[in-house]
Design an enzyme around this catalytic site. Structure first.
Site, PDB file in Angstrom:
ATOM      1  N   GLY A  63      -5.700  -3.077   4.056  1.00 28.38           N
ATOM      2  CA  GLY A  63      -4.638  -4.201   3.137  1.00 28.38           C
ATOM      3  C   GLY A  63      -5.985  -5.740   3.467  1.00 28.38           C
ATOM      4  N   ARG A  64      -6.395  -5.806   4.298  1.00 28.07           N
ATOM      5  CA  ARG A  64      -7.264  -6.925   4.341  1.00 28.07           C
ATOM      6  C   ARG A  64      -8.155  -7.289   3.601  1.00 28.07           C
ATOM      7  NH1 ARG A  64      -6.435  -4.629   8.976  1.00 28.07           N
ATOM      8  NH2 ARG A  64      -8.312  -3.511  10.142  1.00 28.07           N
ATOM      9  N   LYS A 120       0.735  -1.272   0.076  1.00 26.12           N
ATOM     10  CA  LYS A 120       0.019  -0.188  -0.112  1.00 26.12           C
ATOM     11  C   LYS A 120       0.751   0.762  -0.089  1.00 26.12           C
ATOM     12  CE  LYS A 120      -4.068   2.073   2.542  1.00 26.12           C
ATOM     13  NZ  LYS A 120      -5.042   1.588   3.173  1.00 26.12           N
ATOM     14  N   GLU A 155      -7.221  -9.546  13.151  1.00 22.40           N
ATOM     15  CA  GLU A 155      -6.875  -7.936  13.189  1.00 22.40           C
ATOM     16  C   GLU A 155      -7.737  -7.118  12.960  1.00 22.40           C
ATOM     17  OE1 GLU A 155      -2.800  -7.131  10.865  1.00 22.40           O
ATOM     18  OE2 GLU A 155      -4.158  -6.230   9.070  1.00 22.40           O
ATOM     19  N   HIS A 188      -8.550 -36.204  12.650  1.00 22.56           N
ATOM     20  CA  HIS A 188      -7.467 -37.308  12.809  1.00 22.56           C
ATOM     21  C   HIS A 188      -6.782 -36.824  13.911  1.00 22.56           C
ATOM     22  CE1 HIS A 188      -9.183 -41.046  10.970  1.00 22.56           C
ATOM     23  NE2 HIS A 188      -9.166 -40.114   9.754  1.00 22.56           N
ATOM     24  N   LYS A 202       7.550  -4.077  15.071  1.00 27.42           N
ATOM     25  CA  LYS A 202       7.549  -3.545  13.734  1.00 27.42           C
ATOM     26  C   LYS A 202       8.808  -3.123  14.159  1.00 27.42           C
ATOM     27  CE  LYS A 202       5.926  -4.033  10.008  1.00 27.42           C
ATOM     28  NZ  LYS A 202       4.172  -3.159   9.178  1.00 27.42           N
ATOM     29  N   GLU A 238       9.129  -5.757   4.358  1.00 29.05           N
ATOM     30  CA  GLU A 238       9.650  -7.594   4.091  1.00 29.05           C
ATOM     31  C   GLU A 238       9.712  -7.371   2.337  1.00 29.05           C
ATOM     32  OE1 GLU A 238       7.626  -7.377   8.217  1.00 29.05           O
ATOM     33  OE2 GLU A 238       7.726  -6.106   6.414  1.00 29.05           O
TER      34      GLU A 238
END
Length: 507
Positions: A252-253, A193, A338, A369, A479, A199
């Protein structure tokens, strides 16, 4: 007023699931609803079945009263009108405008951005930029989880482009993508953005070096930038013809519908991506226009609040009985935790109860399982969502899908009914809740509606709790400290100092 409503809800009797079905012959009709799609001549739909939850008439009436008290209608209207619904950052949240539902100016701008993206996607598919077989999409968080889920769900067969999504700063992730691609036929999509995410930009620089080392003379000419800060992408070296902007009001999400969806369009082709948007738009219109219990995301939020606030359940599990939806629990973890993992309300005052549960889950019979022992006989009550599709995504013998769906439906029935036994180790208490979302098929339109449903469910929960689901300051502190470590000269606690020393990192 809301405190009094919560007190009333907590004081209501809590019948068992068996009692609820026995006492109401119309329960299934009331709480299991088919959502019709009908996109592109497709007559398919999705069944949302919340009948195996503990919602009853009294609790539903109480939650509807709570929604009124929390100004749900006004908050919902503000969302679709493009008004400020993220007060801490002074922003609107206009992801629905990306699907054509929202403020007229924002819908128009989104349409322009989509037209720009469609032109670039179609040009690449026609070979205008040379032979492109692979796309490495670099992002993190919402810029990676959404594309990874959508590509995995919709483009397992017949993909127009081989897409690899890389988010982890661990170089092993990037090297795995490099190993699967030929630099001579690979493009990069860099999704950020702000176009400053450390990263993402570190991975992007390494990918540029890989292209250059692979003989690509102009590696920056292979980059498509997906960003709300186009000037930053230009400064980094991307030509403006390959910058796909999106609006600052798209979080973002919630950004899969914007240019962040470029890798999805590359894999599927633009017509299928358009159907993906159209399916989401149908859910937008439903959420905007339908009232009370009939509103599917709001109904789900009522059940979520029942288990979190009234029963104190700290987790919610999501199990996809479809390999194509294997990444859905990961995606929903970010969307829900978030958004609603907050300890203060939108006005800054402390919350007066638990907010988002911990979202977790897995895939189909694998999870049976592994973790279903706890779901059936453990001391924790865990609401479960089962998600499946009637039509399979493969051409193998029908027995595969029949056994898969039989297991899915059996688990919901077993959680509810339980089984008595004189041997305590073989006794199942039952009365354990689940909901089932059954798609006719995992089509682009159905998948779009499914993701939009969860976005609106998350928003509805936030309104009922009085919190802001659109900021995420909780991701920042760690961060910031990582940046301090990179700069050096800062002293930390003894444990952290010892770890840094062992890793050969100077503080």
């Amino acid at each position: 007023m809301s405190d009094a409503i919560w007190s009333e809800l907590k004081a209501l009797p809590k019948p068992s699931l068996g009692e609820l079905f026995a006492d109401d012959a119309n329960r299934l009709d009331q709480l299991a609803t088919r959502f019709e799609l009908g996109v592109g001549g497709d007559a398919s739909g999705i069944r949302f079945d919340w009948s195996k939850t503990h919602l009853d008439a009294a609790h539903i009436a109480g939650f509807e009263k709570l929604a009124t008290d929390m100004d749900f209608d006004a908050r919902r209207a503000a969302l679709f009108a493009g008004e400020i619904v993220n007060p801490t950052e002074g922003r609107a949240a206009e992801h629905t405008a990306q699907r054509g539902v929202g403020k007229a100016e924002s819908v128009e701008l989104a349409g322009q951005y989509h037209a720009r993206m469609a032109s670039l996607v179609e040009a690449i598919h026609r070979g205008v930029l040379g032979e492109i077989k692979h796309l490495i999409h670099i992002g993190i968080g919402g810029s990676a989880l959404g594309p990874a889920l959508a590509v995995d769900a919709l483009a397992r067969e017949g993909a127009l482009c081989d897409v690899h999504v890389v988010s982890n700063i661990d170089g092993c992730a990037l090297e795995a993508a490099f190993a699967a691609c030929d630099p001579a036929t690979t493009m990069l999509a860099v999704a950020s953005k702000t176009f400053t995410t450390i990263e993402t930009m570190t991975n992007a620089e390494s990918a540029i070096e890989w292209l250059r080392d692979g003989g690509v003379l102009d590696p920056y000419g292979r980059v498509v930038a997906l960003t709300a800060a186009p000037e930053k992408a230009t400064e980094w070296g991307v030509d403006e013809t390959r910058i796909l902007p999106f609006s600052e009001s798209v979080g973002g999400r919630y950004s899969l519908w914007s240019s962040i969806g470029f890798p999805v369009a590359m894999a599927l082709g633009w017509p299928d991506f358009s159907e993906f948007l159209a399916g989401a738009a149908l859910m937008d219109e439903h959420f905007r226009d339908v009232e009370g219990l009939a509103n599917l995301p709001l109904r789900a939020a009522f059940a979520d609040q029942y288990y979190t606030r009234l029963l104190g359940c700290q987790t919610r599990a999501v199990f996809a009985y479809d390999e194509r939806l294997a990444l859905l629990p990961d995606y929903l973890q970010q969307l829900e935790m978030e958004s609603n993992g907050k300890s203060v309300k939108a006005d800054g005052t402390p919350v007066d109860g638990p907010t988002a549960p911990i979202t977790w889950g897995g895939v189909g019979t694998d999870a049976q399982h592994a973790v279903f022992q706890l779901l059936h006989q453990g001391t924790n009550i865990v609401p479960v969502d089962f998600i499946a599709a009637i039509f399979p995504g493969h051409d193998l013998q029908p027995a595969h899908h029949r056994i898969l769906l039989s297991n899915c439906f059996a688990q919901g029935a077993a959680l509810m009914a339980g089984k008595a036994s004189e041997d305590p180790a073989r006794a199942y208490p039952g009365n354990r809740p689940s909901a089932t979302i059954l798609l006719d098929e995992v089509s682009p339109a159905a998948f779009g509606a499914l993701i939009a449903f969860h976005e609106h469910r998350t928003f509805a929960n936030a309104v009922l709790m009085g919190i802001n689901p659109f900021d995420q300051f909780g991701v920042e502190l760690g961060k910031e400290i990582a940046k301090q470590i990179e700069k050096g000269g800062t002293t930390f606690d003894p444990s952290t100092e010892a770890l840094l020393e062992l890793a050969g990192i100077a503080s």
